[in-house]
Design a protein around this motif. Structure first.
Motif, mmCIF file in Angstrom:
data_model
loop_
_atom_site.group_PDB
_atom_site.id
_atom_site.type_symbol
_atom_site.label_atom_id
_atom_site.label_comp_id
_atom_site.label_asym_id
_atom_site.label_seq_id
_atom_site.Cartn_x
_atom_site.Cartn_y
_atom_site.Cartn_z
ATOM 1 N N HIS A 135 5.884 -2.441 4.448
ATOM 2 C CA HIS A 135 4.472 -2.539 4.836
ATOM 3 C C HIS A 135 4.416 -3.078 6.259
ATOM 4 O O HIS A 135 5.445 -3.471 6.817
ATOM 5 C CB HIS A 135 3.731 -3.502 3.892
ATOM 6 C CG HIS A 135 4.173 -4.915 4.025
ATOM 7 N ND1 HIS A 135 5.324 -5.381 3.454
ATOM 8 C CD2 HIS A 135 3.640 -5.964 4.705
ATOM 9 C CE1 HIS A 135 5.484 -6.663 3.749
ATOM 10 N NE2 HIS A 135 4.472 -7.049 4.523
ATOM 11 N N ASP A 137 1.892 -5.771 8.857
ATOM 12 C CA ASP A 137 0.787 -6.720 8.888
ATOM 13 C C ASP A 137 0.041 -6.577 10.216
ATOM 14 O O ASP A 137 0.616 -6.113 11.200
ATOM 15 C CB ASP A 137 1.312 -8.156 8.735
ATOM 16 C CG ASP A 137 2.160 -8.316 7.477
ATOM 17 O OD1 ASP A 137 1.617 -8.121 6.386
ATOM 18 O OD2 ASP A 137 3.365 -8.595 7.601
ATOM 19 N N HIS A 196 8.117 -3.312 7.771
ATOM 20 C CA HIS A 196 9.237 -4.170 7.379
ATOM 21 C C HIS A 196 9.297 -4.323 5.866
ATOM 22 O O HIS A 196 8.297 -4.165 5.175
ATOM 23 C CB HIS A 196 9.141 -5.538 8.058
ATOM 24 C CG HIS A 196 7.869 -6.280 7.765
ATOM 25 N ND1 HIS A 196 6.705 -6.038 8.457
ATOM 26 C CD2 HIS A 196 7.572 -7.251 6.871
ATOM 27 C CE1 HIS A 196 5.750 -6.837 7.999
ATOM 28 N NE2 HIS A 196 6.238 -7.580 7.026
#
Ligand SMILES: [Fe+2]
Length: 384
Positions: A135, A137, A196
């Motif tokens: 995912h 961020d 990551h």
């Protein structure tokens, strides 16, 4: 720092091995985490627990306590939290820089170097826990391994950055550009949008995730515009309840003109410095030491060497001939001579009240030295 700014910041991930060798001791250790918890003052939502992929509802690890007869609810219960951890729960501790001075000192260094808002979250994962799937961020991150180890896989940012957060399939990403088992002292940098994935290894892992929130041009220019609009000439209420009128249009045209003319004549260099200064004062990095300072100020005398800060102040001529100094809400009067001499001192210049008030007695000079340092116009010279 220049290399980082030019080649990595906001562009691509970076791995640096063992750059912070004593990081647990210097910043945050497992013992610190236990000690903090044992204080029994930490409340939800500073601490959150995730067990088997889902968040544990807050009552599962908090309790109500009484302080001076008043109930404080949602205080984290060390026993409940420790047993959730033993059962395999991951503990996240948000804004740990607000609570632990060592962590704040550490994040402040990043804040000062980059002039960005920083916020630190500690992640404590038991051994052999499954990590997070790929995912990204929506913030820039520094990952600092404090204890144990954790495996990280990172991919370059997609050409077109996808929104705040997103998940990915590994097949579509190909081979990671960084694949490392982070050991204590290792640091990773992830610009926002870096895909990551993490995996715990054979021992419990504690890492600190320092989120950076760079200010965009949008944020900075808004600061400038807001500063102009803070002038009282922009305070009037336009009659929006009425239909448009010639007079209202006229007024608005004048104010738009005024705003744009002030923007055009803005001193760009000065404004840039202001952005850099305001970048040091972003939340989560406060360094105020008023209690300790008040003791130190009480020891100053008329002869103490003091340095002019770059804090601006305003002066007004008083009827009795003296000059009123107004700085950050503080007001006090000084003689006309002292007022004139203050204006003649450049930021960074060293002097003393003995020199600024020649011929005046020690008591008056000492009182004035303390007032001017307390107001922030001067600070004690280093090594004085
Ligand atoms: Fe993440």
């Amino acid at each position: 720092m220049a290399d980082f700014q030019a080649n990595y910041f906001n562009k691509k991930p970076l791995f640096r091995k063992n750059v912070l060798p004593n990081v647990a001791e210097d910043v945050l250790s497992l013992e610190d985490m236990d000690n903090l918890l044992n204080l029994e003052v930490v409340r939800f939502p500073y601490i959150k627990v995730n067990l088997n992929g889902t968040g544990v509802p807050e009552p599962g690890y908090t309790k109500d306590i009484k302080v001076q007869g008043q109930t404080v609810s949602g205080v984290v219960d060390p026993e409940k939290l420790h047993s959730l951890y033993r059962a395999g729960g991951t503990i996240t501790w948000a804004s740990v820089n607000q609570i632990v001075p060592k962590v704040r000192d550490f994040t402040r260094e990043i804040n000062r170097a980059m002039r960005v808002r920083t916020d630190a979250v500690a992640f404590l994962t038991p051994a052999e826990k499954k990590g997070y799937p790929v995912h990204h961020d929506g913030v820039d991150l520094f990952i600092i391994q404090l204890s144990g180890s954790k495996k990280w896989r990172l991919w370059n940012i997609a050409d077109e950055r996808r929104g705040e957060s997103a998940s990915y399939s590994e097949a579509q990403l190909g081979a990671p550009v960084i694949e490392e088992s982070l050991k204590p002292g290792d640091v990773l940098y992830l610009p926002y949008g870096t895909p990551h994935a993490t995996e715990a290894e054979g021992e419990p892992s504690l890492h600190l995730s320092v989120m950076m929130r760079p200010r965009m041009w949008n944020d900075l220019l808004q600061e400038s515009v807001t500063r102009i609009l803070d002038q009282s000439k922009f305070d009037e209420y336009p009659p929006l309840s009425e239909e448009s009128s010639e007079a209202a249009f006229q007024k608005m045209t004048e104010l738009v003109e005024e705003l744009s003319s002030q923007l055009r004549s803005m001193d760009i260099g000065e404004e840039w410095e202001r952005y850099r200064e305001s970048g040091k004062k972003l939340p989560g990095s406060s360094t105020s030491s008023v209690f300790a300072d008040s003791h130190r100020i009480a020891q100053l005398s008329h002869a103490t060497a003091v340095v002019r800060t770059n804090t601006p102040y305003e002066t007004t001529q008083l009827e009795d001939g003296r000059v009123q100094v107004l700085i950050a809400g503080l007001k006090f009067a000084v003689s006309k001579e002292l007022g004139g001499r203050l204006d003649g001192i450049a930021a960074g210049e060293t002097t003393s009240l003995e020199k600024l008030m020649p011929g005046s007695d020690e008591e008056r000079g000492t009182k004035m030295a303390r007032s001017l340092v307390r107001a922030g116009i001067f600070e004690e010279a280093k090594g004085a």
